[in-house]
Design a protein around this motif. Structure first.
Motif, PDB file in Angstrom:
ATOM      1  N   VAL A   4       6.554 -10.857  15.924  1.00  0.00           N
ATOM      2  CA  VAL A   4       5.891 -10.813  14.570  1.00  0.00           C
ATOM      3  C   VAL A   4       5.126  -9.920  13.649  1.00  0.00           C
ATOM      4  CG1 VAL A   4       4.554 -13.097  12.727  1.00  0.00           C
ATOM      5  CG2 VAL A   4       5.773 -12.485  15.219  1.00  0.00           C
ATOM      6  N   GLN A   5       4.578  -9.360  14.278  1.00  0.00           N
ATOM      7  CA  GLN A   5       3.780  -8.283  13.474  1.00  0.00           C
ATOM      8  C   GLN A   5       4.194  -7.401  12.955  1.00  0.00           C
ATOM      9  OE1 GLN A   5       0.874  -8.057  12.441  1.00  0.00           O
ATOM     10  NE2 GLN A   5      -0.322  -9.310  13.230  1.00  0.00           N
ATOM     11  N   GLU A   6       5.756  -6.831  13.755  1.00  0.00           N
ATOM     12  CA  GLU A   6       6.721  -5.865  13.445  1.00  0.00           C
ATOM     13  C   GLU A   6       7.877  -5.764  12.694  1.00  0.00           C
ATOM     14  OE1 GLU A   6       8.150  -4.701  17.352  1.00  0.00           O
ATOM     15  OE2 GLU A   6       6.084  -3.638  17.651  1.00  0.00           O
ATOM     16  N   ASP A   7       8.000  -7.470  12.799  1.00  0.00           N
ATOM     17  CA  ASP A   7       8.864  -8.197  12.032  1.00  0.00           C
ATOM     18  C   ASP A   7       8.317  -8.136  10.417  1.00  0.00           C
ATOM     19  OD1 ASP A   7      10.779  -8.768  13.534  1.00  0.00           O
ATOM     20  OD2 ASP A   7      10.581 -10.351  13.578  1.00  0.00           O
ATOM     21  N   ILE A   8       6.765  -8.025  10.747  1.00  0.00           N
ATOM     22  CA  ILE A   8       6.419  -8.318   8.854  1.00  0.00           C
ATOM     23  C   ILE A   8       5.955  -6.929   8.030  1.00  0.00           C
ATOM     24  CG2 ILE A   8       3.897  -8.725   9.399  1.00  0.00           C
ATOM     25  CD1 ILE A   8       3.919 -10.842   7.438  1.00  0.00           C
ATOM     26  N   ARG A   9       6.054  -6.082   9.308  1.00  0.00           N
ATOM     27  CA  ARG A   9       5.304  -4.916   8.715  1.00  0.00           C
ATOM     28  C   ARG A   9       6.768  -4.349   8.406  1.00  0.00           C
ATOM     29  NH1 ARG A   9       1.870  -0.754  11.708  1.00  0.00           N
ATOM     30  NH2 ARG A   9       2.273   0.009  10.052  1.00  0.00           N
ATOM     31  N   GLN A  10       8.006  -4.630   8.757  1.00  0.00           N
ATOM     32  CA  GLN A  10       9.534  -4.128   8.620  1.00  0.00           C
ATOM     33  C   GLN A  10       9.810  -4.987   7.466  1.00  0.00           C
ATOM     34  OE1 GLN A  10      11.353  -1.641   9.176  1.00  0.00           O
ATOM     35  NE2 GLN A  10      12.429  -1.700   7.768  1.00  0.00           N
ATOM     36  N   LEU A  11       9.572  -6.016   7.303  1.00  0.00           N
ATOM     37  CA  LEU A  11       9.695  -6.271   6.033  1.00  0.00           C
ATOM     38  C   LEU A  11       8.652  -6.555   5.322  1.00  0.00           C
ATOM     39  CD1 LEU A  11      11.242  -9.271   5.443  1.00  0.00           C
ATOM     40  CD2 LEU A  11       9.195 -10.421   5.086  1.00  0.00           C
ATOM     41  N   GLY A  12       7.454  -5.473   5.166  1.00  0.00           N
ATOM     42  CA  GLY A  12       6.987  -4.970   3.511  1.00  0.00           C
ATOM     43  C   GLY A  12       7.430  -3.726   3.647  1.00  0.00           C
ATOM     44  N   VAL A  13       8.178  -3.344   3.860  1.00  0.00           N
ATOM     45  CA  VAL A  13       9.125  -1.466   3.626  1.00  0.00           C
ATOM     46  C   VAL A  13      10.208  -2.487   2.923  1.00  0.00           C
ATOM     47  CG1 VAL A  13      10.227   0.272   4.713  1.00  0.00           C
ATOM     48  CG2 VAL A  13       7.868  -0.434   5.942  1.00  0.00           C
ATOM     49  N   ASP A  14      10.573  -3.185   3.454  1.00  0.00           N
ATOM     50  CA  ASP A  14      12.219  -3.749   3.115  1.00  0.00           C
ATOM     51  C   ASP A  14      11.824  -4.456   1.704  1.00  0.00           C
ATOM     52  OD1 ASP A  14      13.359  -2.510   5.253  1.00  0.00           O
ATOM     53  OD2 ASP A  14      13.978  -4.704   6.223  1.00  0.00           O
ATOM     54  N   SER A  15      10.714  -4.928   1.177  1.00  0.00           N
ATOM     55  CA  SER A  15      10.412  -5.991   0.001  1.00  0.00           C
ATOM     56  C   SER A  15       9.298  -5.636  -0.854  1.00  0.00           C
ATOM     57  CB  SER A  15      10.644  -7.691   0.586  1.00  0.00           C
ATOM     58  OG  SER A  15       9.495  -7.136   1.357  1.00  0.00           O
ATOM     59  N   LEU A  16       8.951  -4.684  -0.701  1.00  0.00           N
ATOM     60  CA  LEU A  16       6.932  -4.614  -1.513  1.00  0.00           C
ATOM     61  C   LEU A  16       8.038  -2.704  -1.559  1.00  0.00           C
ATOM     62  CD1 LEU A  16       3.788  -5.405   0.303  1.00  0.00           C
ATOM     63  CD2 LEU A  16       4.441  -6.305  -1.763  1.00  0.00           C
ATOM     64  N   TRP A  17       7.217  -3.084  -3.299  1.00  0.00           N
ATOM     65  CA  TRP A  17       7.487  -2.396  -3.538  1.00  0.00           C
ATOM     66  C   TRP A  17       6.168  -1.280  -4.322  1.00  0.00           C
ATOM     67  CZ3 TRP A  17      10.917  -1.319  -8.363  1.00  0.00           C
ATOM     68  CH2 TRP A  17      11.534   0.985  -8.703  1.00  0.00           C
ATOM     69  N   HIS A  18       5.734  -0.669  -3.550  1.00  0.00           N
ATOM     70  CA  HIS A  18       4.359  -0.241  -2.832  1.00  0.00           C
ATOM     71  C   HIS A  18       3.826   0.597  -4.149  1.00  0.00           C
ATOM     72  CE1 HIS A  18       3.692  -1.883   0.710  1.00  0.00           C
ATOM     73  NE2 HIS A  18       4.722  -1.195   1.036  1.00  0.00           N
ATOM     74  N   ALA A  19       2.566   0.677  -4.465  1.00  0.00           N
ATOM     75  CA  ALA A  19       2.283   1.615  -5.889  1.00  0.00           C
ATOM     76  C   ALA A  19       1.962   3.773  -4.911  1.00  0.00           C
ATOM     77  CB  ALA A  19       1.086   1.066  -5.740  1.00  0.00           C
ATOM     78  N   LEU A  20       2.265   4.090  -6.293  1.00  0.00           N
ATOM     79  CA  LEU A  20       2.131   5.091  -6.060  1.00  0.00           C
ATOM     80  C   LEU A  20       3.221   6.453  -4.666  1.00  0.00           C
ATOM     81  CD1 LEU A  20      -1.755   5.570  -7.147  1.00  0.00           C
ATOM     82  CD2 LEU A  20       0.750   6.420  -8.613  1.00  0.00           C
ATOM     83  N   THR A  21       3.729   5.622  -3.924  1.00  0.00           N
ATOM     84  CA  THR A  21       4.345   5.907  -3.174  1.00  0.00           C
ATOM     85  C   THR A  21       5.389   5.968  -2.971  1.00  0.00           C
ATOM     86  OG1 THR A  21       2.697   3.839  -1.960  1.00  0.00           O
ATOM     87  CG2 THR A  21       4.609   4.921  -0.439  1.00  0.00           C
TER      88      THR A  21
END
Ligand code: PLP
Length: 454
Positions: A4-21
């Motif tokens: 679940v943790q790994e899935d959510i981390r991947q989701l973070g890369v796929d869906s969140l537009w990170h500031a200054l990154t």
């Protein structure tokens, strides 16, 4: 659980537009995945702890995990979750009153949610004020190179960091910049005091050259923070106040970072004994527990807006979340904690303690200058102490990485000033203990020692 943790981390890369990154490298190295915070520490999903020597983005002044603030937000949301800012509710009134009393200013307070919005409001107030006192041509706003004032168009234009503006032209018209004092890189023939005079003189010259009747306001941070932790010479700020008075220019202090204890006093401008006309706050005003900012305006300015219902004199400005009940309730309780625990004083003591601990680092070949006030500290790194050539980015990255491996997160004025992204930055929560401070000092000493070996 792990999946679940790994899935959510991947989701973070796929869906969140990170500031200054830059996102491509995230494929191999996802951003830190933090799940909890307590005191000065944040914890990732694998259970690793990090001493957050940046207090998030310099904002978690009272430290993480204050249940008291969570309770206050819950109570307020249950009682009154939202109110249109044309009406008033107890928490906004009490917070405005508290701010004015602490600042010892007769004035009025406009609340919003971010530092950028607070500065936008300040610019609009300054321009409208000038117009309403008959100074119809005063629209220019002067700010300083290296300063950061936010990311909305006017606040970004006022920002004096070239890289942040690439790709966003045309910027807002009517803004211009002057150099700030920069004692470490001052002209070698000038004393620090003469350098302070010279830098203040640049404001006066610019006002005169631009045409006094065209300048509305000057905005500055008491100490430049994200632009490289630059402390002005002691004579500078009083001179700036005199110049603004002499030429009818509104003096705006951006205390988004330096406010609320960060520099070892409750407010940054208290170090220099002057009173600005407008002061903007965010970050530490709520310690980041809720989005909140304030634009504090002295009554001398406010009076120009005071009129009958049919006069077009009022401030024509609104934010849906201005004076938000939960934000102002949390802001009020946050300030109570700060005063109860005397956190500005702790910031002063811990800042001095870290400076003492880092003293021997001053002899390190890569350390140009260690500077700051309270718990707003910078280390300007150089490749050569004589020429002051900035240290290579890869070496700085190595130093920060070693600190991180040792569980200490240190910042850097990256992505800001071309060629001068060489200042390491510390702005930890103001609840820092001596043991935490020792940990920061130890990590930095180890990292600098290792940087020579590599
Ligand atoms: N002013 C200063 C000095 C800041 O450091 C910042 C943010 O870092 C801002 C204004 C903008 O605040 P916000 O990010 O809340 O819009």
């Amino acid at each position: 659980m792990q999946t679940v943790q790994e899935d959510i981390r991947q989701l973070g890369v796929d869906s969140l537009w990170h500031a200054l990154t830059q996102h491509k490298p995230l494929k191999d190295k996802p951003p830190m995945h933090i799940v909890r915070g307590e005191g000065c520490y944040i914890y990732d999903s694998e259970g690793n702890s990090y001493l957050d020597a940046l207090a998030g983005l310099w904002c978690v002044n009272v430290g993480y995990g204050r249940k008291e603030l969570a309770e206050i937000a819950k109570e307020q949301m249950t009682e009154l979750a939202y109110l249109a800012p044309t009406m008033s509710h107890p928490k906004a009134i009490l917070l405005a009153d508290k701010l004015l009393k602490l600042l010892d200013i007769q004035g009025h307070v406009y609340f919003a949610s971010s530092g950028s919005e607070a500065n936008e409001a300040a610019f609009k107030i300054a321009r409208q004020y000038q117009m309403q006192i008959g100074q119809y041509r005063r629209y220019k706003i002067i700010s300083r190179h290296r300063a950061y004032h936010g990311n909305t168009f006017a606040a970004m234009t006022a920002t004096g960091q070239a890289e942040r503006k690439i790709g966003y032209d045309p910027l807002a018209p009517g803004f211009l910049h002057i150099p700030p004092p920069y004692p470490y890189r001052r002209h070698e023939k000038l004393t620090v005091e003469e350098h302070g005079d010279y830098a203040a003189q640049m404001l006066e010259d610019t006002i005169i050259y631009e045409g006094v009747e065209t300048v509305a306001a000057f905005i500055m941070e008491p100490m430049i923070s994200g632009g490289g932790v630059i402390v002005p010479p002691d004579n500078y700020i009083a001179k700036i106040r005199q110049i603004c008075d002499r030429y009818g220019v509104v003096l705006i202090f951006d205390e988004v970072v330096s406010g609320f204890g960060r520099t070892g006093k409750l407010f940054g401008h208290w170090h220099w004994g002057i009173k600005p006309d407008i002061i903007t706050f965010a970050k530490g005003i709520s310690s980041g527990y809720m989005p909140l900012s304030a634009t504090v305006v002295s009554n001398r300015i406010f009076e120009a807006f005071y009129g009958e219902a049919n006069e077009l004199k009022h401030f024509r400005h609104v934010n849906t979340y201005s004076a938000h009940p939960a934000s102002t309730a949390v802001g009020l309780a946050n300030i109570e904690i700060m005063l109860r625990e005397d956190l500005p004083d702790n910031a002063m003591r811990m800042g001095a303690y870290i400076r003492e601990g880092l003293k021997e680092l001053e002899d390190h070949p890569y350390v140009g200058e260690i500077r700051g006030k309270g718990l707003l500290l910078g280390i300007e790194t150089v490749a050569d102490k004589t020429t002051k050539e900035p240290l290579a980015g890869s070496v700085i990255a190595g130093i920060l990485n070693t600190c991180k491996e040792m569980g200490v997160l240190i910042g850097r004025n990256g992505n800001t000033v071309p060629g001068l992204a060489n200042v390491l930055i510390m702005a930890p929560p103001l609840v820092l203990s001596e043991a935490d401070a020792d940990k920061i000092v130890h990590a930095l000493k180890t990292a600098f020692a290792k940087s020579l070996a590599s």
